[in-house]
Design a protein around this motif. Sequence first.
Motif, short mmCIF file in Angstrom:
data_model
loop_
_atom_site.label_atom_id
_atom_site.label_comp_id
_atom_site.label_asym_id
_atom_site.label_seq_id
_atom_site.Cartn_x
_atom_site.Cartn_y
_atom_site.Cartn_z
N ALA A 129 -9.61 -6.96 -10.18
CA ALA A 129 -9.83 -5.65 -9.32
C ALA A 129 -10.01 -6.35 -7.89
CB ALA A 129 -10.96 -4.81 -9.72
N ILE A 130 -11.02 -7.05 -7.96
CA ILE A 130 -11.76 -7.78 -6.88
C ILE A 130 -10.43 -8.59 -5.77
CG2 ILE A 130 -13.06 -9.36 -5.48
CD1 ILE A 130 -15.32 -8.51 -7.77
N LEU A 131 -9.58 -9.47 -6.59
CA LEU A 131 -8.52 -10.09 -6.07
C LEU A 131 -7.61 -9.13 -5.42
CD1 LEU A 131 -8.11 -13.03 -8.67
CD2 LEU A 131 -9.00 -13.50 -6.25
N ILE A 132 -7.15 -7.93 -6.20
CA ILE A 132 -6.28 -7.04 -5.66
C ILE A 132 -6.90 -6.36 -4.38
CG2 ILE A 132 -5.32 -4.61 -6.15
CD1 ILE A 132 -4.68 -5.91 -9.17
N LEU A 133 -8.12 -6.05 -4.37
CA LEU A 133 -8.62 -5.38 -3.14
C LEU A 133 -8.54 -6.51 -2.16
CD1 LEU A 133 -10.11 -3.28 -1.46
CD2 LEU A 133 -12.13 -4.19 -2.75
N SER A 134 -8.91 -7.75 -2.54
CA SER A 134 -8.84 -9.01 -1.47
C SER A 134 -7.42 -9.08 -0.81
CB SER A 134 -9.32 -10.00 -2.01
OG SER A 134 -9.14 -11.35 -1.05
N HIS A 135 -6.46 -8.98 -1.52
CA HIS A 135 -5.20 -9.11 -1.12
C HIS A 135 -4.68 -8.11 -0.37
CE1 HIS A 135 -3.96 -12.84 -3.21
NE2 HIS A 135 -4.43 -12.53 -4.48
N ILE A 136 -5.06 -6.76 -0.81
CA ILE A 136 -4.61 -5.43 -0.01
C ILE A 136 -5.43 -5.66 1.18
CG2 ILE A 136 -4.99 -3.10 0.24
CD1 ILE A 136 -4.32 -3.14 -3.02
N ARG A 137 -6.66 -6.14 1.50
CA ARG A 137 -7.29 -6.12 2.57
C ARG A 137 -6.79 -7.10 3.67
NH1 ARG A 137 -12.44 -8.95 3.90
NH2 ARG A 137 -13.52 -7.64 5.36
N ASN A 138 -6.66 -8.32 3.08
CA ASN A 138 -5.85 -9.36 3.96
C ASN A 138 -4.49 -9.25 4.05
OD1 ASN A 138 -8.32 -10.37 3.88
ND2 ASN A 138 -8.02 -11.82 2.00
N THR A 139 -3.82 -8.37 3.51
CA THR A 139 -2.37 -8.37 3.60
C THR A 139 -1.84 -6.80 3.67
OG1 THR A 139 -2.14 -10.42 2.44
CG2 THR A 139 -0.08 -9.41 2.99
N PRO A 140 -2.07 -5.95 4.36
CA PRO A 140 -1.77 -4.75 4.61
C PRO A 140 -0.27 -4.67 4.29
CG PRO A 140 -3.33 -5.22 6.29
CD PRO A 140 -2.92 -6.58 5.68
N GLY A 141 0.09 -3.69 3.46
CA GLY A 141 1.41 -3.46 3.27
C GLY A 141 2.05 -4.32 1.95
N ILE A 142 1.07 -4.99 1.37
CA ILE A 142 1.51 -5.91 -0.08
C ILE A 142 1.93 -4.79 -0.99
CG2 ILE A 142 -0.93 -6.02 -0.74
CD1 ILE A 142 -0.27 -9.00 -1.75
N SER A 143 3.00 -5.43 -1.43
CA SER A 143 3.63 -4.37 -2.53
C SER A 143 2.97 -4.64 -4.02
CB SER A 143 5.17 -4.85 -2.65
OG SER A 143 5.43 -5.88 -3.24
N THR A 144 3.26 -3.82 -4.88
CA THR A 144 2.76 -3.76 -6.11
C THR A 144 3.35 -5.15 -6.93
OG1 THR A 144 2.58 -1.42 -6.32
CG2 THR A 144 2.44 -2.46 -8.27
N ARG A 145 4.57 -5.31 -6.65
CA ARG A 145 5.31 -6.32 -7.37
C ARG A 145 4.54 -7.75 -6.94
NH1 ARG A 145 7.31 -7.72 -11.54
NH2 ARG A 145 8.34 -5.72 -11.62
N ALA A 146 4.48 -7.96 -5.54
CA ALA A 146 3.80 -9.17 -4.99
C ALA A 146 2.40 -9.30 -5.59
CB ALA A 146 3.69 -9.07 -3.28
N LEU A 147 1.53 -8.03 -5.72
CA LEU A 147 0.37 -8.33 -6.31
C LEU A 147 0.25 -8.86 -7.81
CD1 LEU A 147 -1.42 -5.18 -4.94
CD2 LEU A 147 -1.91 -7.54 -4.58
#
Length: 194
Positions: A129-147
């Motif tokens: 959960a923290i990694l997903i939040l970090s990726h979304i925070r650092n890469t706005p627009g990141i897709s569900t597939r990329a996550l």
Amino acid sequence: MRCMDVLTYGLDDAKLSTIAAAMPSKQCQVYNADCFTDLLATAAFAIIVDITQTSADDLSTLFDFYAEIGDFAETVILIGAATVPIELTGKIKCFSDFDEMADKLKYLLLAAHRRQKKSENFSATLSNAILILSHIRNTPGISTRALSDQLEISVRSVQRYIETLRVAGEWLEYDSELKGWKLSVGKSVLWGDF
């Protein structure tokens, strides 16, 4: 050493063999610590200590360590007459001698192993959960597939984690222009951006 191991101190080879025979899984190993402080510094799902082979200072250090932690995942078993501090009563298991413990050893190790696995599963969930939040925070627009690809988990799991983050107070939204996830106001509650 992994968290699938048992760490011991002050036990002879015959006792180590008894413990090895009672292990809940073939992946589990028994290690006998050469140094008492290894008990505190090494991950294991169970720690078994013959307190007749330890100093009063070492035993005090062990009690202080676990009292400070409060809720610990590993199972701590002491062999010998020990006076456990009141805050650790019920958390540390005590047996008068090895034979008394040996009768219950298989059950003790199985319960300890299950408890550790449950703790590891919770930690993995929180970490994802923290990694997903970090990726979304650092890469706005990141897709569900990329996550999903970056964390090596299913797309459905990513969706569950995002919903969990929303329930926790994160303002996450799917941006149809970016075709991915972003923080609604570009700030995270958990990161303390507000």
